[in-house]
Design an enzyme around this catalytic site. Structure first.
Site, PDB file in Angstrom:
ATOM      1  N   ARG A  68      15.389   2.282  11.381  1.00 49.34           N
ATOM      2  CA  ARG A  68      15.033   1.152  10.510  1.00 49.34           C
ATOM      3  C   ARG A  68      15.069   1.629   9.067  1.00 49.34           C
ATOM      4  O   ARG A  68      14.328   2.538   8.685  1.00 49.34           O
ATOM      5  CB  ARG A  68      13.634   0.628  10.861  1.00 49.34           C
ATOM      6  CG  ARG A  68      13.164  -0.456   9.926  1.00 49.34           C
ATOM      7  CD  ARG A  68      11.869  -1.156  10.346  1.00 49.34           C
ATOM      8  NE  ARG A  68      11.514  -2.114   9.327  1.00 49.34           N
ATOM      9  CZ  ARG A  68      10.405  -2.070   8.588  1.00 49.34           C
ATOM     10  NH1 ARG A  68       9.483  -1.155   8.798  1.00 49.34           N
ATOM     11  NH2 ARG A  68      10.200  -2.954   7.632  1.00 49.34           N
ATOM     12  N   HIS A 110      12.193  -4.351   0.971  1.00 47.44           N
ATOM     13  CA  HIS A 110      11.004  -3.513   1.175  1.00 47.44           C
ATOM     14  C   HIS A 110      10.452  -3.191  -0.218  1.00 47.44           C
ATOM     15  O   HIS A 110      10.393  -2.037  -0.638  1.00 47.44           O
ATOM     16  CB  HIS A 110      11.370  -2.261   1.973  1.00 47.44           C
ATOM     17  CG  HIS A 110      10.198  -1.615   2.671  1.00 47.44           C
ATOM     18  ND1 HIS A 110      10.171  -1.344   4.021  1.00 47.44           N
ATOM     19  CD2 HIS A 110       9.007  -1.174   2.201  1.00 47.44           C
ATOM     20  CE1 HIS A 110       9.022  -0.767   4.359  1.00 47.44           C
ATOM     21  NE2 HIS A 110       8.300  -0.643   3.257  1.00 47.44           N
ATOM     22  N   GLU A 154       6.480  -6.942   5.137  1.00 51.55           N
ATOM     23  CA  GLU A 154       5.087  -7.126   4.746  1.00 51.55           C
ATOM     24  C   GLU A 154       4.893  -7.965   3.473  1.00 51.55           C
ATOM     25  O   GLU A 154       4.443  -7.448   2.440  1.00 51.55           O
ATOM     26  CB  GLU A 154       4.425  -5.761   4.554  1.00 51.55           C
ATOM     27  CG  GLU A 154       4.500  -4.866   5.772  1.00 51.55           C
ATOM     28  CD  GLU A 154       3.651  -3.593   5.631  1.00 51.55           C
ATOM     29  OE1 GLU A 154       3.176  -3.302   4.525  1.00 51.55           O
ATOM     30  OE2 GLU A 154       3.453  -2.911   6.651  1.00 51.55           O
ATOM     31  N   ASN A 201       3.819  -4.519  12.076  1.00 54.31           N
ATOM     32  CA  ASN A 201       3.375  -3.220  11.571  1.00 54.31           C
ATOM     33  C   ASN A 201       1.875  -3.112  11.753  1.00 54.31           C
ATOM     34  O   ASN A 201       1.130  -4.019  11.367  1.00 54.31           O
ATOM     35  CB  ASN A 201       3.679  -3.064  10.075  1.00 54.31           C
ATOM     36  CG  ASN A 201       5.168  -2.998   9.790  1.00 54.31           C
ATOM     37  OD1 ASN A 201       5.983  -2.984  10.716  1.00 54.31           O
ATOM     38  ND2 ASN A 201       5.526  -2.966   8.528  1.00 54.31           N
ATOM     39  N   TYR A 216      -1.501  -0.298  11.470  1.00 51.84           N
ATOM     40  CA  TYR A 216      -2.072   1.018  11.167  1.00 51.84           C
ATOM     41  C   TYR A 216      -3.546   1.110  11.533  1.00 51.84           C
ATOM     42  O   TYR A 216      -4.002   2.107  12.060  1.00 51.84           O
ATOM     43  CB  TYR A 216      -1.894   1.354   9.668  1.00 51.84           C
ATOM     44  CG  TYR A 216      -0.459   1.609   9.323  1.00 51.84           C
ATOM     45  CD1 TYR A 216       0.101   2.859   9.502  1.00 51.84           C
ATOM     46  CD2 TYR A 216       0.372   0.570   8.873  1.00 51.84           C
ATOM     47  CE1 TYR A 216       1.437   3.102   9.229  1.00 51.84           C
ATOM     48  CE2 TYR A 216       1.712   0.799   8.590  1.00 51.84           C
ATOM     49  CZ  TYR A 216       2.241   2.066   8.776  1.00 51.84           C
ATOM     50  OH  TYR A 216       3.562   2.305   8.514  1.00 51.84           O
ATOM     51  N   GLU A 252       6.506  -0.623  12.510  1.00 50.84           N
ATOM     52  CA  GLU A 252       5.846   0.529  11.884  1.00 50.84           C
ATOM     53  C   GLU A 252       4.531   0.806  12.593  1.00 50.84           C
ATOM     54  O   GLU A 252       3.751  -0.111  12.868  1.00 50.84           O
ATOM     55  CB  GLU A 252       5.497   0.273  10.408  1.00 50.84           C
ATOM     56  CG  GLU A 252       6.665   0.319   9.458  1.00 50.84           C
ATOM     57  CD  GLU A 252       6.259   0.048   8.007  1.00 50.84           C
ATOM     58  OE1 GLU A 252       5.102   0.352   7.620  1.00 50.84           O
ATOM     59  OE2 GLU A 252       7.098  -0.486   7.271  1.00 50.84           O
TER      60      GLU A 252
HETATM   61  C1  FCB Z   1       3.324   0.030   5.054  1.00 49.14           C
HETATM   62  C2  FCB Z   1       4.639   0.045   4.313  1.00 49.14           C
HETATM   63  C3  FCB Z   1       5.371   1.353   4.398  1.00 49.14           C
HETATM   64  C4  FCB Z   1       4.448   2.540   4.343  1.00 49.14           C
HETATM   65  C5  FCB Z   1       3.284   2.373   5.290  1.00 49.14           C
HETATM   66  C6  FCB Z   1       2.332   3.542   5.296  1.00 49.14           C
HETATM   67  O1  FCB Z   1       2.495  -0.925   4.509  1.00 49.14           O
HETATM   68  O2  FCB Z   1       5.482  -0.943   4.821  1.00 49.14           O
HETATM   69  O3  FCB Z   1       6.333   1.368   3.389  1.00 49.14           O
HETATM   70  O4  FCB Z   1       4.061   2.786   3.053  1.00 49.14           O
HETATM   71  O5  FCB Z   1       2.585   1.217   4.989  1.00 49.14           O
END
Ligand code: FCB
Length: 443
Positions: free
Chosen positions: A83, A126, A171, A297, A299, A353
């Protein structure tokens, strides 16, 4: 010590059809800034104190020059897909024509990916908006959405059938909220009245580009990449529960609901009218153009407390945390996927992600990032849990291929499964990279 990533033997995620990949973004790795137009992140990096280590993207991972080696590195990881994002200011001139040199750079990358049998997942935006468009108001200017459509049209024609999947935006929450509401990302504009206006123009840009992609590139998987930070209440009290629900609408549902249901969350009525987006007739239908996939995405999660004056207050993340200070809470990942699946009629999901910044140390030439391996293990398990509960997840991308420019954190935070020595540009596969490769190749 052996470090392994495993999944239950019957897991659908061990099927050969499940796509495993690594992800990057143009501004974060390319450098080569002199060979393209300036973007909002170039400008932002020049403002004192915006980037934690005072750095910029002028060289980054020097992928602009080292792309061939990097493609070999990607191949050596055994992944099915890569990607990447296209730098809009590299491929479109100020007057709106294709910059053929910039296009050639990506054509070469895509051709080599094809020769290596690696699927290209291309993100069109991006976060690196051409600065000359920001000078006209950027995402606060409705016209930027049409400029994006024109860019999507030209680039999708130029790249032809080399692409496996197009994501319009990465995002939009971050572009809109971080860039135009709290100002910690480029272009650094601050004001509650701006965030939702910028968000609407981004979403309109997405819908307009979807129309173009459906025409120019009907055989690629076309969709959007959204980030989710699931919102949890601090306690069972009503005020905390409604604070978390409000935050969820504000940060998460605000982006997925228009794209899938063609409307903003009902919570909009609780926002002051000056904060509302400017919605023209027909916009919502454009935004809700059918998609072939949704990129998710993930985290971390966030925890909220209710408050009489503010709608919500985010409390400090409990431990364990990554080097970003983000809580490690994989359960939220499974719950997110299941909840989205309950709430919406989802197209196939790709996890576009997932990953963690850790305080990596190279010792004797080796990076034994067991903390990151552990993060990946827990989050792969979480995705697998959701898959077992019926969520259609078709792929997973590690963020990131290699350490890179982590936006406002500069080069201080390392997300790679490959270590980058920024003095020498030498890349070293971390233990997590070896473990990821083993998981993929042993299927
Ligand atoms: C996301 C972004 C990516 C990277 C990660 C840690 O929000 O899409 O570019 O910075 O966080």
């Amino acid at each position: 010590m052996t470090v392994k990533l495993t999944l239950p033997t019957q897991s659908k995620m061990l099927s050969k059809d499940f796509v495993y990949g690594v992800a990057t973004a143009s501004f974060q790795i390319e450098g080569g800034t002199k060979s393209r137009l300036p973007c909002i992140w170039d400008t932002f990096c020049d403002i004192p104190n915006k980037i934690a280590d005072g750095s910029h993207g002028e060289i980054a991972c020097d992928h602009f020059n080292l792309w061939q080696d990097d493609l070999e590195l990607i191949e050596s990881l055994g992944v099915d897909a890569y990607r990447l994002s296209i730098s809009w200011p590299r491929v479109i001139t100020k007057s709106g024509e294709l910059n053929l040199e910039g296009v050639a750079y990506y054509l070469n990358i895509l051709d080599i990916l094809i020769s290596k049998n690696i699927k290209a997942f291309v993100t069109l935006y991006h976060w690196d908006l051409p600065q000359h468009l920001e000078d006209q108001g950027g995402w606060l200017n409705r016209d930027t959405a049409y400029k994006f459509r024109d860019y999507a049209h030209l680039i999708s024609q130029a790249l032809g059938n080399r692409v496996y999947s197009y994501a319009t935006l990465n995002e939009p929450f971050c572009s809109a909220f971080l860039g135009y509401e709290v100002g910690v990302h480029a272009p650094g504009i601050v004001g509650k009245e701006f965030g939702k206006k910028a968000a609407h123009h981004l979403l309109l840009a997405h819908g307009l580009a979807m129309e173009v992609l459906a025409k120019n590139s009907p055989n690629t998987l076309n969709g959007i990449v959204l980030n989710f930070t699931p919102c949890y209440p601090e306690s069972d009290s009503l005020i905390d529960i409604s604070a978390a629900a409000f935050a969820d609408d504000y940060f998460n549902q605000w982006y997925i609901k228009p794209v899938l249901d063609g409307e903003y969350p009902e919570m909009m009525s609780q926002l002051p009218t000056e904060h509302h987006p400017e919605i023209h007739e027909g916009d919502m239908a454009i935004i809700a153009h059918p998609m072939d996939f949704l990129g998710v995405n993930f985290y971390s999660r966030a925890i909220y407390r209710g408050d009489e004056e503010e709608n919500f207050i985010q409390i400090d993340a409990p431990e364990p945390r990554t080097d970003m200070g983000w809580e490690i809470y994989p359960k939220a990942f499974a719950e997110l996927l299941v909840t989205l699946n309950d709430k919406y009629t989802l197209p196939p999901i790709y996890i576009t992600e997932n990953g963690a910044a850790m305080a990596d140390k190279m010792v004797g030439g080796v990076i034994n990032d067991l903390d990151r391996v552990d993060y990946y293990q827990q989050h792969l398990n979480a995705v697998n849990d959701a898959v077992e509960l019926g969520v259609q997840v078709h792929g997973y991308f590690a963020w990131s291929l290699m350490d890179n420019f982590e936006w406002a954190e500069g080069y201080l935070k390392r997300f790679g499964i490959v270590y980058v020595d920024y003095d020498t540009q030498v890349r070293t596969i971390k233990a997590s990279g070896h473990a990821y490769k083993a998981l993929i190749t042993n299927r």
